[in-house]
Design a protein around this motif. Structure first.
Motif, mmCIF file in Angstrom:
data_model
loop_
_atom_site.group_PDB
_atom_site.id
_atom_site.type_symbol
_atom_site.label_atom_id
_atom_site.label_comp_id
_atom_site.label_asym_id
_atom_site.label_seq_id
_atom_site.Cartn_x
_atom_site.Cartn_y
_atom_site.Cartn_z
ATOM 1 N N UNK A 166 0.839 -1.201 0.000
ATOM 2 C CA UNK A 166 0.000 0.000 0.000
ATOM 3 C C UNK A 166 0.874 1.251 0.000
ATOM 4 N N UNK A 167 0.549 2.195 -0.872
ATOM 5 C CA UNK A 167 1.361 3.411 -0.965
ATOM 6 C C UNK A 167 1.358 4.186 0.356
ATOM 7 N N UNK A 168 0.181 4.217 0.984
ATOM 8 C CA UNK A 168 0.061 4.991 2.226
ATOM 9 C C UNK A 168 0.992 4.519 3.324
ATOM 10 N N UNK A 169 1.463 3.270 3.201
ATOM 11 C CA UNK A 169 2.320 2.747 4.266
ATOM 12 C C UNK A 169 3.808 2.960 3.971
ATOM 13 N N UNK A 170 4.096 3.639 2.840
ATOM 14 C CA UNK A 170 5.506 3.899 2.481
ATOM 15 C C UNK A 170 5.940 5.220 3.132
ATOM 16 N N UNK A 171 7.146 5.249 3.691
ATOM 17 C CA UNK A 171 7.662 6.475 4.296
ATOM 18 C C UNK A 171 8.185 7.393 3.188
ATOM 19 N N UNK A 191 13.790 3.468 -3.281
ATOM 20 C CA UNK A 191 14.237 3.342 -1.894
ATOM 21 C C UNK A 191 15.758 3.229 -1.906
ATOM 22 N N UNK A 192 16.465 4.288 -1.490
ATOM 23 C CA UNK A 192 17.937 4.259 -1.573
ATOM 24 C C UNK A 192 18.550 3.517 -0.389
ATOM 25 N N UNK A 193 19.645 2.812 -0.645
ATOM 26 C CA UNK A 193 20.327 2.090 0.437
ATOM 27 C C UNK A 193 21.792 2.497 0.503
ATOM 28 N N UNK A 194 22.293 2.644 1.731
ATOM 29 C CA UNK A 194 23.734 2.826 1.901
ATOM 30 C C UNK A 194 24.360 1.426 1.820
ATOM 31 N N UNK A 195 25.684 1.388 1.772
ATOM 32 C CA UNK A 195 26.370 0.102 1.710
ATOM 33 C C UNK A 195 26.017 -0.757 2.935
ATOM 34 N N UNK A 196 25.991 -0.110 4.112
ATOM 35 C CA UNK A 196 25.703 -0.840 5.355
ATOM 36 C C UNK A 196 24.274 -1.408 5.314
ATOM 37 N N UNK A 197 23.347 -0.558 4.883
ATOM 38 C CA UNK A 197 21.942 -1.020 4.811
ATOM 39 C C UNK A 197 21.811 -2.183 3.832
ATOM 40 N N UNK A 198 22.521 -2.055 2.716
ATOM 41 C CA UNK A 198 22.463 -3.127 1.715
ATOM 42 C C UNK A 198 23.001 -4.435 2.299
ATOM 43 N N UNK A 295 13.999 -2.555 4.055
ATOM 44 C CA UNK A 295 14.289 -1.631 2.957
ATOM 45 C C UNK A 295 13.910 -0.218 3.405
ATOM 46 N N UNK A 296 14.829 0.759 3.274
ATOM 47 C CA UNK A 296 14.524 2.120 3.726
ATOM 48 C C UNK A 296 13.244 2.652 3.077
ATOM 49 N N UNK A 297 12.329 3.114 3.891
ATOM 50 C CA UNK A 297 11.045 3.623 3.398
ATOM 51 C C UNK A 297 9.929 2.603 3.561
ATOM 52 N N UNK A 298 10.329 1.324 3.708
ATOM 53 C CA UNK A 298 9.313 0.267 3.800
ATOM 54 C C UNK A 298 9.196 -0.307 5.222
#
Ligand code: FAD
Length: 436
Positions: A166-171, A191-198, A295-298
């Motif tokens: 759902x779009x509404x649940x995305x940051x 949704x962008x990721x840094x190396x650490x997040x990846x 995942x950033x934003x999710x």
């Protein structure tokens, strides 16, 4: 009136029935989903899209875009419904899945030459002109009969569907709207990721629990629809060259290219649902929630449909079929769609278009036609009937299967333009010559 029977009202069968009906023959179309569902279809509507809502690239300098244009030139009902129900997707043609299927259902059901039978067919009709377009999820009884008709030249592999959220649940503070290289209208949420997040995400993905595979004999993936966790297991960098590729997706807030980017594609016209691009998966549902929320934003993503995996069936067409989509063994029996080894929604519909035209011609006492190999439609038919039967794998539309140009053009874009120009010119000539 001459009669043609079509089994399955999916992408291929709907187009085949419509094309045959437009040729003036009487069509009997059988579809089982009012009484029996498949493991992937959710509705009883014709030409339901079981996974992504994208019909892929739309420009003729892309092979599947060219295929679409060829189909438009032949009054395809699938293409007409797709064009009427498109949603923003950069250079691709994505559709509102519900309205797309609804339009096709109405046009096919209301066609004066088509009678729809809402029932399962359990064996290949022994008499008459028949097109089987029952798809990768053909019901068991019919699949058995096809297998025995084909003397066991049927193969199995798996396909997988990506989760929808759902779009509404995305940051929205963490993601940004952009198409790769800013091509076309900005259409994807990134949704962008840094190396650490990846790295954290990658570790979680490769160790997450997958659902058990029961009913299948052998694990065989098709490269075009590989589960994300299987791709990840091939190596830490593999996803960075695939669905998580960051090039052309610089973050507008920083101007910098993230280490990795997960893309979300609009899934319905209202723009309230998004699918995670390339995230077909066989992870257990709880694991999907746990891992994909990294995942950033999710972080709080509401998954409305989880990713799933299913059996997919295709036959050994090089041994069994003619480029007219007739079987070698019984010329009044045609196959169309994914089960012939064409891969994808548009490719399936295109094969249905050719089979439908040819079945109608046969019914009217005319010769079936073989499309010129210089067209995408013709090159697909040629490919699936002329490759090595020992290593046969389903094939998407692509320029590599078309005959080379007389003069080599180095620049890729110019070469594709020339191939597309030749295809459309040859198609025009072919249509005239054959009275299509
Ligand atoms: P279908 O569209 O499946 O149509 C077959 C029809 O026949 C169905 O309506 C079914 O109900 C009916 N039927 C089956 N058996 C019988 C019977 N015995 N009697 C009467 N009716 C019967 N392609 C893409 O391009 N993009 C994707 O994202 C994508 N994802 C996929 C995900 C999954 C899970 C699967 C299985 C396939 C996916 N594909 C995808 C591949 C392929 O493009 C689709 O499967 C496409 O729908 C194939 O078209 P078709 O007409 O051959 O089969």
């Amino acid at each position: 009136k001459p009669i043609v029977t079509v089994i399955g009202a999916g992408l291929a069968g709907s187009e085949a029935a419509f094309q045959a009906a437009e040729q003036g023959v009487e069509v009997h179309l059988y579809e089982m989903r009012k009484e029996k569902k498949t493991p992937a279809h959710k509705t009883d509507q014709f030409a339901e899209l079981v996974c992504s809502n994208s019909l892929r690239a739309n420009q003729i300098t892309n092979a599947v875009g060219l295929l679409k244009e060829e189909m438009r030139q032949l009054s395809s009902v699938i293409m007409s419904a797709a064009d009427h129900n498109s949603v923003p997707a950069g250079g691709a043609l994505a559709v509102d899945r519900e309205n797309f299927s609804k339009e096709i259902t109405e046009r096919v059901r209301n066609h004066p030459n088509i009678t729809v039978h809402d029932e399962e067919v359990t064996e290949i009709p022994k008499e008459g002109i028949v097109i089987i377009a029952s798809g990768p999820l053909t019901s068991d009884a019919l699949a058995e009969d096809i297998k025995s008709f084909n003397e066991d030249e049927g193969l199995y592999f798996y396909d997988a569907a990506a989760p929808i959220i759902e779009k509404d649940s995305i940051d929205m503070d963490k993601v940004y709207l952009k198409s790769r290289y800013d091509k076309g209208e900005a259409a994807y949420l990134n949704c962008p990721m840094t190396k650490e997040e990846f790295t954290t995400f990658y570790e979680a993905l490769i160790t997450a629990e997958v659902a058990p595979l029961k009913e299948f004999e052998k694990e065989k993936f098709f490269e075009g629809c590989m589960p994300i966790e299987v791709m990840a297991k091939r190596g830490e960098k593999t996803m960075l060259f695939g669905p998580l590729k960051p090039v052309g997706l610089e973050d507008p807030k920083t101007g910098k290219r993230p280490y990795a980017v997960v893309q979300l594609r609009q899934d319905n016209a209202a723009g309230s649902l998004y699918n995670i691009v390339g995230f077909q998966t066989h992870l257990k549902w709880g694991e999907q929630k746990r891992v994909f929320q990294m995942i950033p934003g999710l972080e709080n993503a509401q998954i409305v449909r989880y990713g799933v995996m299913h059996r997919n069936t295709f036959m050994n067409s090089p041994k069994l079929l003619e480029p007219t989509y007739q079987t070698k063994k019984r010329p009044s029996l045609f196959f169309a769609g994914q089960m012939t080894g064409v891969e994808g929604y548009v490719e399936s519909a295109a094969s249905g278009l050719v089979a439908g035209l040819n079945a109608a011609r046969l019914a009217k006492g005319e010769e079936p036609v073989i499309f010129p190999e210089t067209t995408q439609m013709g090159s697909m038919a040629h490919y699936i009937t002329h490759t090595d039967g020992k290593h046969f794998q389903p094939m998407n539309a692509n320029f590599g299967i078309m005959p080379a140009l007389p003069n080599r053009i180095k620049d890729k874009k110019e070469r594709y333009e020339a191939l597309a120009g030749r295809a459309l010119a040859d198609l025009e000539e072919f249509k005239e010559a054959k009275g299509l």
